[in-house]
Design an enzyme around this catalytic site. Sequence first.
Site, PDB file in Angstrom:
ATOM      1  N   ARG A 213       0.851  -1.181   0.000  1.00  0.00           N
ATOM      2  CA  ARG A 213       0.000   0.000   0.000  1.00  0.00           C
ATOM      3  C   ARG A 213       0.891   1.236   0.000  1.00  0.00           C
ATOM      4  NH1 ARG A 213      -3.128  -3.097  -1.435  1.00  0.00           N
ATOM      5  NH2 ARG A 213      -5.177  -3.653  -0.600  1.00  0.00           N
TER       6      ARG A 213
ATOM      7  N   GLU B  76      -1.696   8.457  -4.780  1.00  0.00           N
ATOM      8  CA  GLU B  76      -1.916   7.590  -5.932  1.00  0.00           C
ATOM      9  C   GLU B  76      -3.230   7.976  -6.595  1.00  0.00           C
ATOM     10  OE1 GLU B  76      -2.744   2.906  -6.605  1.00  0.00           O
ATOM     11  OE2 GLU B  76      -0.891   3.359  -5.525  1.00  0.00           O
TER      12      GLU B  76
ATOM     13  N   HIS C  76       0.635   0.719 -10.344  1.00  0.00           N
ATOM     14  CA  HIS C  76      -0.236  -0.211  -9.621  1.00  0.00           C
ATOM     15  C   HIS C  76      -0.708  -1.331 -10.553  1.00  0.00           C
ATOM     16  CE1 HIS C  76      -3.005  -0.430  -5.862  1.00  0.00           C
ATOM     17  NE2 HIS C  76      -2.656  -1.638  -6.277  1.00  0.00           N
TER      18      HIS C  76
END
Length: 304
Positions: free
Chosen positions: A217, A246, A265
Amino acid sequence: MKFVMYPHLWESTTAVIEGGGHERVEDIKDADFIFFNGSAPEFPDLPENIKFVQASMAGIDALVKRGVVNEKARWANAAGLYADTVAESTIGLILAQMHMHATTRLAKSWSVRPEVENNKSWLHDNKTVAILGAGGIGVRLLEMLKPFNVKTIAVNNSGRPVEGADETFAMDKAEHVWAEADVFVLILPLTDATYQIVNAETLGKMKPSAVVVNVGRGPLINTDDLVDALNNGTIAGAALDVTDPEPLPDSHPLWEMDNVVITPHTANTNERIRALTGELTLRNIELFEAGEQMATEVDVVAGY
């Protein structure tokens, strides 16, 4: 059982679940469970008829943070389902950083060859890899690391030995690991205890040759502290599939650093998620109906 898929209709996943004898309905008030495949702000209010939530993501920390996870329903995530893809992506990130791919890409010139030759490092060269958060993905990564003959350290909450790791330490007894490892792989869930676990203090304990890899994360790392550490040579580099913030803004300094490798990601992809979550859901339905703990059931108090 009747289910609603929200907010996105994944036809291939729906077909697998319906093939198991279950029925998709349009109205959440008619459903027994919800298959949720959206972002935290998209999560709907749950009526009392919803018995469990099947999330398509490996971690539900964003839902926990939003305050929608409670004991009114049971919860399951997709933890461990993406072990192969994320572990393989992690190997790619480690090697891309240690082999200085970003240096060559940003230079756009063959003239960078002497710099790469003088500074490139090798994973198989007596390296120690610390895996913080050694669950299903971590165990698979340990298997993939074996051909490189690295020393491996697993860090988890309990300190129970992790299969394939040379050493395992509980998080509260792993302080020495910061100074010992050459590569740190973050696969931790995001909790109050793990938030910004990589920060100025922990970065300062690392070797100048250390590499930080984050496939867990984004907020596991204090991004400003990481930028400072990369700029001043506190550590050698970073490889990031997740970031904070993000998406990472186009103007962010991390993009221009030749000691940083970034992927957007994509350590796991939607195509793989859709292919795998249908069968997982069927398995969890079977366990739920049998009155047993689901294969990926979440402890709603702990948040993972």
